[in-house]
Scaffold this active site. Structure first.
Site, PDB file in Angstrom:
ATOM      1  N   SER A 135       0.843  -1.280  -0.025  1.00  0.00           N
ATOM      2  CA  SER A 135       0.011   0.007  -0.167  1.00  0.00           C
ATOM      3  C   SER A 135       0.957   1.314  -0.180  1.00  0.00           C
ATOM      4  O   SER A 135       2.030   1.206   0.489  1.00  0.00           O
ATOM      5  CB  SER A 135      -0.772  -0.166   1.198  1.00  0.00           C
ATOM      6  OG  SER A 135      -1.351   1.332   1.509  1.00  0.00           O
ATOM      7  N   TYR A 148      -0.978  -0.730  10.535  1.00  0.00           N
ATOM      8  CA  TYR A 148      -1.013  -1.107   9.171  1.00  0.00           C
ATOM      9  C   TYR A 148      -0.104  -0.581   8.368  1.00  0.00           C
ATOM     10  O   TYR A 148       0.499  -1.274   7.575  1.00  0.00           O
ATOM     11  CB  TYR A 148      -2.685  -0.702   8.545  1.00  0.00           C
ATOM     12  CG  TYR A 148      -2.776  -0.756   7.074  1.00  0.00           C
ATOM     13  CD1 TYR A 148      -3.290  -1.913   6.623  1.00  0.00           C
ATOM     14  CD2 TYR A 148      -2.636   0.172   6.304  1.00  0.00           C
ATOM     15  CE1 TYR A 148      -3.639  -2.174   5.243  1.00  0.00           C
ATOM     16  CE2 TYR A 148      -3.063   0.142   4.742  1.00  0.00           C
ATOM     17  CZ  TYR A 148      -3.389  -1.070   4.349  1.00  0.00           C
ATOM     18  OH  TYR A 148      -3.704  -1.390   3.118  1.00  0.00           O
TER      19      TYR A 148
HETATM   20  N1  LIG Z   1      -8.830  -1.268  -0.398  1.00  0.00           N
HETATM   21  C1  LIG Z   1      -8.027  -0.400  -0.808  1.00  0.00           C
HETATM   22  O1  LIG Z   1      -8.344   0.686  -1.010  1.00  0.00           O
HETATM   23  C2  LIG Z   1      -6.579  -0.669  -0.544  1.00  0.00           C
HETATM   24  C3  LIG Z   1      -5.607   0.244  -0.635  1.00  0.00           C
HETATM   25  C4  LIG Z   1      -4.148  -0.334  -0.526  1.00  0.00           C
HETATM   26  C5  LIG Z   1      -4.059  -1.392  -0.296  1.00  0.00           C
HETATM   27  N2  LIG Z   1      -5.037  -2.355  -0.011  1.00  0.00           N
HETATM   28  C6  LIG Z   1      -4.579  -3.802   0.219  1.00  0.00           C
HETATM   29  O2  LIG Z   1      -5.044  -4.793  -0.690  1.00  0.00           O
HETATM   30  C7  LIG Z   1      -5.305  -6.044  -0.013  1.00  0.00           C
HETATM   31  C8  LIG Z   1      -6.929  -6.271  -0.289  1.00  0.00           C
HETATM   32  O3  LIG Z   1      -7.641  -5.251   0.197  1.00  0.00           O
HETATM   33  P1  LIG Z   1      -9.277  -5.066  -0.024  1.00  0.00           P
HETATM   34  O4  LIG Z   1      -9.617  -3.552   0.529  1.00  0.00           O
HETATM   35  O5  LIG Z   1      -9.814  -5.324  -1.244  1.00  0.00           O
HETATM   36  O6  LIG Z   1      -9.870  -6.179   1.112  1.00  0.00           O
HETATM   37  P2  LIG Z   1     -11.310  -6.674   1.571  1.00  0.00           P
HETATM   38  O7  LIG Z   1     -12.003  -6.340   0.394  1.00  0.00           O
HETATM   39  O8  LIG Z   1     -11.478  -6.469   2.888  1.00  0.00           O
HETATM   40  O9  LIG Z   1     -11.001  -8.454   1.368  1.00  0.00           O
HETATM   41  C9  LIG Z   1     -10.048  -8.991   2.441  1.00  0.00           C
HETATM   42  C10 LIG Z   1      -9.981 -10.372   1.747  1.00  0.00           C
HETATM   43  O10 LIG Z   1      -8.982 -11.051   2.782  1.00  0.00           O
HETATM   44  C11 LIG Z   1      -9.674 -11.994   3.437  1.00  0.00           C
HETATM   45  N3  LIG Z   1      -8.897 -12.316   4.534  1.00  0.00           N
HETATM   46  C12 LIG Z   1      -9.096 -11.429   5.643  1.00  0.00           C
HETATM   47  N4  LIG Z   1      -8.205 -11.919   6.641  1.00  0.00           N
HETATM   48  C13 LIG Z   1      -7.965 -13.234   6.473  1.00  0.00           C
HETATM   49  C14 LIG Z   1      -7.292 -14.308   6.929  1.00  0.00           C
HETATM   50  N5  LIG Z   1      -6.677 -14.345   8.191  1.00  0.00           N
HETATM   51  N6  LIG Z   1      -7.065 -15.658   6.275  1.00  0.00           N
HETATM   52  C15 LIG Z   1      -7.697 -15.710   5.194  1.00  0.00           C
HETATM   53  N7  LIG Z   1      -8.209 -14.628   4.437  1.00  0.00           N
HETATM   54  C16 LIG Z   1      -8.473 -13.555   4.942  1.00  0.00           C
HETATM   55  C17 LIG Z   1     -11.200 -11.652   3.547  1.00  0.00           C
HETATM   56  O11 LIG Z   1     -11.941 -12.773   3.615  1.00  0.00           O
HETATM   57  P3  LIG Z   1     -12.764 -13.652   4.909  1.00  0.00           P
HETATM   58  O12 LIG Z   1     -12.927 -12.150   5.853  1.00  0.00           O
HETATM   59  O13 LIG Z   1     -13.676 -14.213   4.493  1.00  0.00           O
HETATM   60  O14 LIG Z   1     -11.686 -14.139   5.696  1.00  0.00           O
HETATM   61  C18 LIG Z   1     -11.243 -11.211   2.039  1.00  0.00           C
HETATM   62  O15 LIG Z   1     -11.475 -12.143   1.049  1.00  0.00           O
HETATM   63  C19 LIG Z   1      -4.937  -5.716   1.414  1.00  0.00           C
HETATM   64  O16 LIG Z   1      -3.829  -6.060   1.582  1.00  0.00           O
HETATM   65  C20 LIG Z   1      -5.001  -4.264   1.481  1.00  0.00           C
HETATM   66  O17 LIG Z   1      -4.292  -3.899   2.643  1.00  0.00           O
HETATM   67  C21 LIG Z   1      -6.343  -1.937  -0.230  1.00  0.00           C
END
Ligand SMILES: NC(=O)c1ccc[n+]([C@@H]2O[C@H](COP(=O)([O-])OP(=O)(O)OC[C@H]3O[C@@H](n4cnc5c(N)ncnc54)[C@H](OP(=O)(O)O)[C@@H]3O)[C@@H](O)[C@H]2O)c1
Length: 192
Positions: A135, A148
């Site tokens: 990120s 984070y």
């Molecule tokens: N969203 C943004 O704007 C953004 C920006 C920069 C970086 N990122 C990074 O991109 C990645 C994805 O983000 P997102 O916002 O798309 O996430 P999200 O929609 O919240 O989805 C998270 C996913 O991870 C799974 N998960 C969480 N904890 C887990 C565990 N202990 N074991 C297995 N699965 C797990 C969740 O499923 P379950 O809950 O069913 O386990 C879900 O499928 C992350 O690394 C985040 O830091 C996101």
């Protein structure tokens, strides 16, 4: 690296960026396995994309990681995407220690252990990759999300060192500074 006929394992592929990546890789004729803790979420993705493989696992549990490695020896692309983002204030004395540990474990320790356990089989593949979803906050920390931000900075540093360690092997290491809207718009060919 070729963008089809790969076996791609995506942690946290049941929503958000992981699901968007899964969709891109499916469209390009790859075998895609998504990992998550909630079977309901996984099943709802499977209903929409019947070709996708789903696996219930918690990446913060080392035994679950070992099971994944054993069950999917054909994986040649590991995408460490699952992450959690919590806001916390260190002026607050009731800050929950368990939440802090869970965030570090999900965002940093799990990708490290997934890499550790998958690398021996990745090294046997003709072409392989580890893609870590980092990120922008790993470069410039968000004050309301210090754990984070620090975990993402650690992941970036780990990725850079690992990339150099694996130079000259078949395994390429990528570190993606992700934004959700960005991932939704990019083609897979610009990731690999
Ligand atoms: N969203 C943004 O704007 C953004 C920006 C920069 C970086 N990122 C990074 O991109 C990645 C994805 O983000 P997102 O916002 O798309 O996430 P999200 O929609 O919240 O989805 C998270 C996913 O991870 C799974 N998960 C969480 N904890 C887990 C565990 N202990 N074991 C297995 N699965 C797990 C969740 O499923 P379950 O809950 O069913 O386990 C879900 O499928 C992350 O690394 C985040 O830091 C996101």
């Amino acid at each position: 690296m070729k963008i089809n006929q790969n076996v791609v394992l995506i942690t946290g592929g049941s929503s958000g960026i992981g699901l968007a990546l899964a969709r891109h890789f499916l469209e390009k004729e790859n075998k895609v396995i998504i990992i998550g803790r909630s079977m309901d979420k996984l099943l709802s993705v499977k209903k929409q994309y019947p070709r996708i493989h789903i696996e219930k696992a918690d990446i913060t549990v080392e035994e679950d990681i070992k099971v994944l490695v054993h069950k999917y020896p054909d994986v040649n692309i590991l995408i460490n995407n699952a992450g959690i983002h919590m806001e916390c204030d260190f002026k607050n004395s009731s800050l929950d220690t368990q939440s802090i540990k869970q965030e570090i474990s999900t965002d940093f320790i799990a990708p490290v252990l997934l890499s550790k356990y998958f690398i021996p089989s990745l090294l046997l593949k003709k072409e392989a990759a580890i893609i870590n979803i980092s990120s922008y906050f790993g470069i410039s920390p968000k004050q309301s999300a210090p754990i984070y931000s620090a975990s993402k900075a650690a992941l970036r540093s780990f990725s850079k060192a690992l990339r150099v360690q694996l130079e000259g092997t078949s395994v390429k290491v990528f570190d993606i500074l992700s934004f959700r809207s960005f991932i939704h718009s990019i083609p897979v060919s610009s990731v690999l």
